[in-house]
Design an enzyme around this catalytic site. Structure first.
Site, PDB file in Angstrom:
ATOM      1  N   CYS A 128      -0.812   0.070  -5.209  1.00  0.00           N
ATOM      2  CA  CYS A 128      -1.712  -1.145  -5.575  1.00  0.00           C
ATOM      3  C   CYS A 128      -2.149  -0.901  -6.932  1.00  0.00           C
ATOM      4  CB  CYS A 128      -2.896  -1.572  -4.740  1.00  0.00           C
ATOM      5  SG  CYS A 128      -2.314  -1.393  -3.077  1.00  0.00           S
ATOM      6  N   HIS A 269      -8.154  -5.884  -7.628  1.00  0.00           N
ATOM      7  CA  HIS A 269      -7.143  -5.822  -6.326  1.00  0.00           C
ATOM      8  C   HIS A 269      -7.813  -6.454  -5.223  1.00  0.00           C
ATOM      9  CE1 HIS A 269      -4.261  -4.316  -3.746  1.00  0.00           C
ATOM     10  NE2 HIS A 269      -4.985  -3.463  -3.171  1.00  0.00           N
ATOM     11  N   ASN A 299      -2.834  -9.149   0.694  1.00  0.00           N
ATOM     12  CA  ASN A 299      -2.866  -7.939  -0.105  1.00  0.00           C
ATOM     13  C   ASN A 299      -1.290  -7.903  -0.778  1.00  0.00           C
ATOM     14  OD1 ASN A 299      -2.789  -5.467  -1.283  1.00  0.00           O
ATOM     15  ND2 ASN A 299      -3.930  -4.420   0.337  1.00  0.00           N
TER      16      ASN A 299
END
Ligand code: COA
Length: 342
Positions: A128, A269, A299
């Site tokens: 990520c 994020h 996500n």
């Protein structure tokens, strides 16, 4: 024992760095919570309460959608927005852990798709954190003077490595990509004011994908961990994310000697709405300064930060003159932040 050397602040730069163009690309297929509830024992209310997610996008292979396609489309559009021909890129950095091919890198395939000639190209495997690590590296390379134009992509197609029988994991992830074109500028006030890049490999088992059986540790629950699928210790990652997120923001603000209210926008994020809310409350960040899109895209791993950035740029909420902080954390474990004078 010698005390650790302090990391020095940036020397007076001879060249500035600016975001010249930003864009993103989502796949076409919508996977709603109701759709997931037809596969595993779950429901929209549980997923939304625990994560803030209503739906996510996943690649439709029949339509030719893939990691490579998302990357190429996002960078192609970012170059149009930057008004820069692809052939003028010096380097393409592609943050991804779900590339279609192990070899060559997605960045090389993107270079060929968009006509970037012989620009250097490599993938950056930081889960990520891929995009934020990428802009930090690209920034410093441009500041050093060897590169003038760098395309940074963040993309993941986690749908390809998710076990859709594991309800603790499959509810979270979606596919998506975003890209930014970073360019040298004579305006030396523009660029990164402070950055933090960290990793702690001792936490690797909390979020990992075994590619072969032997990679699953002997003491792991083998009934829970499938080869080729992402395994996650949700509770451990949640704890790590909440504390890291807050420490990251505090450390980056301290490095730049500014307070949270001097930051115009936080581009974070999108891992879980509860994690974002905890950071917002801790620093008293108003909701309009911390944009969320997790309800619509889930996500998207390395795609997450540039997808938020692109939405904000298109809505005129990220613009020249502002201070913008990027924050990400993920598998590795990795965590990173980047504070910019746009
Ligand atoms: N639907 C319904 N019930 C579910 C479920 C689902 N999708 N997933 C798990 N459950 C059940 C569990 O089986 C458990 O039931 P039990 O109490 O009868 O044993 C219960 O819900 C609680 O499970 P738990 O795993 O403790 O849930 P949680 O509150 O930790 O939430 C996550 C799970 C994944 C939402 C949460 O841990 C999380 O968001 N972690 C961070 C993940 C993350 O951000 N990862 C990416 C980092 S980049």
């Amino acid at each position: 024992m010698a005390s650790p050397q302090p990391i020095l602040p940036y020397a007076a730069p001879r060249v500035g760095v600016r975001f010249a163009g930003v864009a993103s690309q989502l796949p076409s297929r919508v996977l709603s919570n109701a759709d997931i509830a037809t596969i595993v024992d779950t429901n929209d209310e549980w997923i939304f309460q625990r994560t803030g997610i209503r739906e996510r996008r996943v690649c439709d292979r029949a339509k030719g959608e893939s990691n490579r396609w998302l990357c190429s489309e996002s960078l192609r559009k970012a170059l149009i927005n930057a008004n820069l021909p692809a052939a003028e890129l010096d380097l393409i950095i592609c943050g991804t852990i779900s590339q279609d091919l192990r070899c060559p890198s997605t960045a090389c395939l993107v270079a060929s798709d968009i006509g970037a000639g012989t620009a250097a190209a490599w993938d950056l495997g930081a889960a990520c954190c891929g995009f934020v690590y990428g802009i930090n590296i690209a920034h410093d390379l441009i500041r050093m003077g060897n590169y003038r134009n760098i395309g940074v992509i963040g993309c993941d197609t986690i749908s390809a490595i998710v076990d859709y029988t594991n309800r603790g994991v499959c509810i979270l992830f979606g596919d998506g990509a975003g890209a930014a074109v970073l360019r040298a500028t004579d305006d030396t006030t523009k660029g990164c004011l402070a950055q933090v890049n960290k990793a702690d490999g001792t936490g690797w088992l909390d979020l990992y994908m075994p590619a072969e059986q032997w990679q699953i540790p002997d003491n792991a629950d083998r009934t829970q961990q499938r080869v080729g699928c992402l395994h996650m210790n949700g509770k451990a990652v949640f704890k790590f994310a909440v504390s890291t997120f807050q420490e990251l923001i505090a450390e980056t603000l301290a490095k730049a000697s500014i307070s949270a209210d001097e930051v115009d926008v936080f581009v974070c994020h999108q891992s879980n709405m509860r994690i974002l809310e905890a950071a917002r409350e801790r620093f008293g960040i108003p909701a309009e300064k911390l944009h969320t899109n997790i309800d619509r895209v889930g996500n998207t791993s390395a795609g997450s930060v540039p997808l938020v950035l692109d939405e904000l740029v298109r809505e005129g909420k990220v613009r020249e003159g502002q201070k913008v902080m990027f924050v990400a954390f993920g598998a590795g474990l990795t965590w990173t932040a980047s504070l910019w004078q746009m």
